[in-house]
Design a protein around this motif. Structure first.
Motif, short mmCIF file in Angstrom:
data_model
loop_
_atom_site.label_atom_id
_atom_site.label_comp_id
_atom_site.label_asym_id
_atom_site.label_seq_id
_atom_site.Cartn_x
_atom_site.Cartn_y
_atom_site.Cartn_z
N ARG A 74 0.85 -1.20 0.00
CA ARG A 74 0.00 0.00 0.00
C ARG A 74 0.88 1.25 0.00
O ARG A 74 0.64 2.19 -0.76
CB ARG A 74 -0.93 0.00 1.22
N LEU A 75 1.89 1.26 0.84
CA LEU A 75 2.76 2.43 0.93
C LEU A 75 3.53 2.65 -0.37
O LEU A 75 3.82 3.79 -0.75
CB LEU A 75 3.74 2.29 2.11
N ALA A 82 -6.41 9.95 12.70
CA ALA A 82 -5.31 9.08 12.27
C ALA A 82 -5.89 7.69 12.03
O ALA A 82 -7.10 7.51 12.01
CB ALA A 82 -4.24 9.02 13.36
N TYR A 83 -5.00 6.71 11.85
CA TYR A 83 -5.45 5.33 11.84
C TYR A 83 -5.78 4.95 13.29
O TYR A 83 -5.20 5.48 14.23
CB TYR A 83 -4.38 4.41 11.29
N LYS A 114 0.13 5.14 13.13
CA LYS A 114 0.64 5.40 11.77
C LYS A 114 0.65 4.09 10.99
O LYS A 114 1.03 3.04 11.54
CB LYS A 114 2.08 5.93 11.84
N LEU A 115 0.28 4.17 9.72
CA LEU A 115 0.29 2.96 8.90
C LEU A 115 1.69 2.35 8.86
O LEU A 115 1.85 1.13 8.91
CB LEU A 115 -0.20 3.30 7.48
N GLU A 116 2.69 3.21 8.82
CA GLU A 116 4.08 2.73 8.77
C GLU A 116 4.42 1.83 9.96
O GLU A 116 5.30 0.99 9.87
CB GLU A 116 5.04 3.92 8.86
N ASN A 162 -6.24 12.23 4.43
CA ASN A 162 -5.29 11.83 5.46
C ASN A 162 -3.97 11.48 4.80
O ASN A 162 -3.94 10.95 3.70
CB ASN A 162 -5.80 10.60 6.21
N LEU A 190 -1.07 9.33 3.86
CA LEU A 190 -1.07 7.87 3.70
C LEU A 190 -0.26 7.17 4.78
O LEU A 190 -0.70 6.18 5.37
CB LEU A 190 -0.53 7.52 2.30
N LYS A 191 0.93 7.67 5.06
CA LYS A 191 1.83 6.98 6.00
C LYS A 191 1.42 7.16 7.44
O LYS A 191 1.46 6.23 8.24
CB LYS A 191 3.25 7.54 5.86
N THR A 192 1.05 8.40 7.80
CA THR A 192 0.81 8.67 9.22
C THR A 192 -0.66 8.73 9.58
O THR A 192 -1.01 8.66 10.75
CB THR A 192 1.42 10.03 9.62
N GLY A 193 -1.51 8.89 8.57
CA GLY A 193 -2.94 9.03 8.85
C GLY A 193 -3.31 10.44 9.27
O GLY A 193 -4.48 10.74 9.49
N ALA A 194 -2.34 11.33 9.41
CA ALA A 194 -2.63 12.69 9.87
C ALA A 194 -3.58 13.40 8.91
O ALA A 194 -3.52 13.21 7.69
CB ALA A 194 -1.34 13.49 9.99
N ARG A 216 -0.01 9.30 -4.42
CA ARG A 216 0.12 8.79 -3.05
C ARG A 216 0.53 9.89 -2.07
O ARG A 216 1.21 9.64 -1.08
CB ARG A 216 1.13 7.64 -2.97
#
Ligand code: HEM
Ligand code: SF4
Lengths: 544, 98
Positions: free
Chosen positions: A26-27, A51-52, A97-99, B7, B9-13, B47
């Motif tokens: 995804r990233l 956030a997530y 965070k998705l990471e 948001n 992508l990586k952090t959702g912020a 992205r």
């Protein structure tokens, strides 16, 4: 406590690596959000307001101190130093965070935890009595049955894409501490006239936009047929549940539309068909599981008297401890409802303290309650004062179990993307109001539950007093409901009338408690008075 | 006016489209009326944002303020944890959100 066997661990570890790969793709842009969303949801990862959000399963609410420490470490390392315990006995983190998500799942797997099946249209975390294994009134410990069902329902291929989410609760006492009849399937372990153990099945309960109380469809399923019967219930639902309409897709709608009798007939038919298919695990497996839930080495000679000479301590003992099957012990409830605090939130520091206290005083066990508090199930009466002193110092000693301050509140508009209104500030202001007017204690048992939208995550339908947040032309508005219960006297609350603004709802709650104070007869709880005198006196006081 | 948000992508912020980039500060957001779909498509493909969408807003003391309370909570952070919001030191921020 249940311990993972090699299969459990291998499955969970494999899932972490699978998710790590999915998140990486995804990233890197190899998966679109549409492709990725169902995959992340299968691992409890939502996208929420800020956030997530990660929802971690706590099977039947049972944790050991090592696991609680791991939850605290995750809060510190990957989130903002706290977590939110939920009405389904789980924990949610709001700033993920998705990471980091795959690393978190790997950390969880090291302590036999995961986030699998905490979202999506599958069988969710199975909840149970938070006093299981300790309660004086339980027939048996319900958790081995919950664990058996957990194993059956984990990765069950046929039930991974149900018409809608599916929630099961298992209890084994007449007192219902798990909102059993408000679940898709509620199971009560009972005995028949011959004294044999079996399972009463209640199917088709739920909250959400169409609340329903589950009818009993079979009062006694023999224990060596438990899984087969559950499978039959699910099969009929999987086949005929309303996949065409997400708002009608829960099993409660199917049971309601078919009628309990016809649904039961179809289940029985499927059950007979399944009997020779070998679905049921051998009883030896249940016995093996039971081995993990044996009583700890209680000190049977422990002193059954509590020294109540410290008055603050005595208040806490009266409010927050519950009778244990061993006379020298109690179950102690750690309130996550400090006045003005956020119901169900705990900081990493508090989690660590609770873990350490569990290790010192409760045979290393903790439970998450559906009321968003934490239980130390087995505390020696002789240790209670030391436990209380440590809790009190850390702001965890509020003596308010089951009082008007012990409010269930969903995350609401402060965190949830589906919300119409905020829940938490309402809970805070109500608790502050009653703490200030000194009535918390005198009002006795009063269950107040708040949801920020019709999905009812905060159980408002089942509150003695319920509050539902709605959106009135872009402004937060609150409906008041009275007369619900999720205990053995289960009932659904009714709306009083037009809603209130933020100030008005706090006043309205005070108004209905005043009606109760004026009308109550000896020994009546708020809900008893409501049931006796009906809605009208409350309406008159509210709307004049 | 319309603002484009999504948001990270990586952090959702929570992020807002500034005309050339994404910012976590709603003050930086620009009006995207007419071009919202196009920007959303290309930015998502690059992205640089996850699930972008446009929201209504008004100018308030010269800065955009989303019309719906949900978007204002998103923009600042949870009202019950001022310490975790983007403006922990601003005593007036609660009035801006509610
Ligand atoms: C913040 C993210 C959350 C989202 C997006 C969410 C979403 C939903 C939705 C859509 C429903 C309705 C399902 C239906 O009727 O078909 C629901 C029900 C429910 N949720 Fe949540 N929820 C969230 C958080 C929570 C939390 C924090 C709790 C516990 C405090 C919770 C506990 C429940 C319960 C108990 C129900 C009612 C189950 C039933 O209808 O039988 N949820 N949720
Ligand atoms: S009841 Fe509504 S607002 Fe509250 S957590 Fe559930 S979905 Fe969100």
């Amino acid at each position: 406590m249940y311990e993972y066997d090699q299969y459990d661990q291998a499955m969970v570890d494999a899932r972490v690596e699978e998710f790590r790969d999915q998140a990486r793709r995804r990233l890197e842009g190899k998966l679109t959000e549409d492709q990725f969303k169902p995959l992340r949801l299968m691992n409890g990862l939502y996208l929420q307001l800020h956030a997530y959000m990660l929802r971690v399963a706590v099977p039947y609410g049972t944790l050991d101190s090592r696991q609680m420490h791991a939850l605290a470490d995750i809060a510190d390392k990957y989130d903002r130093g706290y977590g939110h315990f939920t009405t389904r006995q789980n924990i949610q983190y709001n700033w993920i965070k998705l990471e980091d998500a795959a690393d978190i799942l790997a950390d969880l797997a090291k302590v036999e935890m995961h986030a699998i099946q905490t979202s999506g249209n599958c069988i969710r975390n199975i909840s149970s009595d938070h006093f299981a294994g300790a309660a004086a009134d339980e027939l048996v410990d319900p958790r081995p049955y919950a664990e058996l069902l957990r194993q059956w329902s984990s990765f069950h291929p046929e039930f991974s894409y149900l018409p809608r989410k599916f929630k099961i609760a298992v209890i084994a006492s007449e007192t219902d501490r798990a909102a059993m009849r408000l679940h898709d399937i509620g199971i009560n372990i009972v005995t028949n006239e011959a004294g044999e153990l079996g399972a009463a099945f209640y199917v088709g309960g739920g909250m959400g936009r169409t609340p329903m109380i589950a009818p009993c469809i079979n009062p006694f399923v023999p224990l060596d047929r438990l899984v087969t019967y559950a499978e039959a219930c699910l099969r009929v639902y999987n086949r005929y549940g309303r996949r065409d309409n997400k708002y009608k897709a829960r099993i409660k709608i199917l049971v309601h539309e078919l009628g309990a009798e016809e649904y039961t007939r179809q289940v029985e038919e499927e059950f007979v068909h399944l009997l020779d298919q070998g679905v049921e695990p051998p009883l030896a497996e249940l016995e093996r599981i039971k081995g993990y839930f044996e009583d700890p080495a209680f000190d049977t000679g422990a002193n059954a008297r509590i020294d109540r000479s410290d008055p603050d301590f005595a208040v806490w003992v009266d409010r927050n401890t519950v009778e244990h099957k061993e006379p020298g012990y109690v179950s102690a409830v750690i309130s996550l409802k400090p006045v003005g605090g956020i119901p169900g939130d705990a900081t990493a520091e508090q989690m660590r303290l609770m873990a350490d206290l569990a290790k010192d005083y409760s045979f290393d066990e903790l439970r998450v309650m559906h009321t968003q508090n934490i239980v130390l199930p087995h505390v020696r009466k002789a240790d209670l004062h030391a436990l209380w002193a440590a809790l009190d110092e850390a702001g965890l000693g509020s003596p308010n179990l089951d009082t008007v301050e012990d409010i269930i509140a969903c995350p609401g508009l402060d965190y949830c993307s589906l919300a119409n209104a905020r829940s938490i500030p309402i809970a805070q202001r109500i608790a502050e109001r009653f703490a200030a007017n000194g009535k918390t204690g005198t009002l006795g048992e009063l269950k107040l539950k708040i949801s920020g939208c019709i999905n009812a995550c905060g159980h408002h339908h089942a509150g003695h007093i319920g509050i539902l947040g709605v959106d009135r032309k872009g402004v937060e508005n609150y409906q008041l409901l009275l007369g619900g219960s999720e205990a053995e006297d289960v009932s659904l609350a009714k709306i009083t009338g037009p809603g209130f603004d933020e100030n008005g709802i706090v006043d309205a709650v005070e108004t209905v408690t005043t009606v109760y104070e004026n009308e109550r007869q000896d020994g009546e709880r708020f809900v008893d008075t409501y049931r006796r005198i009906g809605m009208n006196p409350f309406k008159e006081a509210l709307y004049g | 006016m319309r603002l484009l948000t999504g948001n990270d992508l990586k952090t959702g912020a929570v992020t807002w489209w500034t005309g050339s980039d994404w910012s976590i500060h709603v003050e930086d957001a620009v009006d995207v009326t007419g071009s919202e779909d196009e920007i959303a498509r290309s930015e998502e493909a690059a992205r640089r944002v996850n699930v972008p969408y446009a929201v209504d807003a008004e100018l308030h003391e010269g800065s955009p303020r989303p019309s719906h309370i949900k978007e204002r909570v998103r923009a600042i952070g949870p009202t019950v944890r001022p310490d975790l919001t983007l403006k922990p030191a601003d005593p007036e921020i609660g009035n801006w959100v509610i």
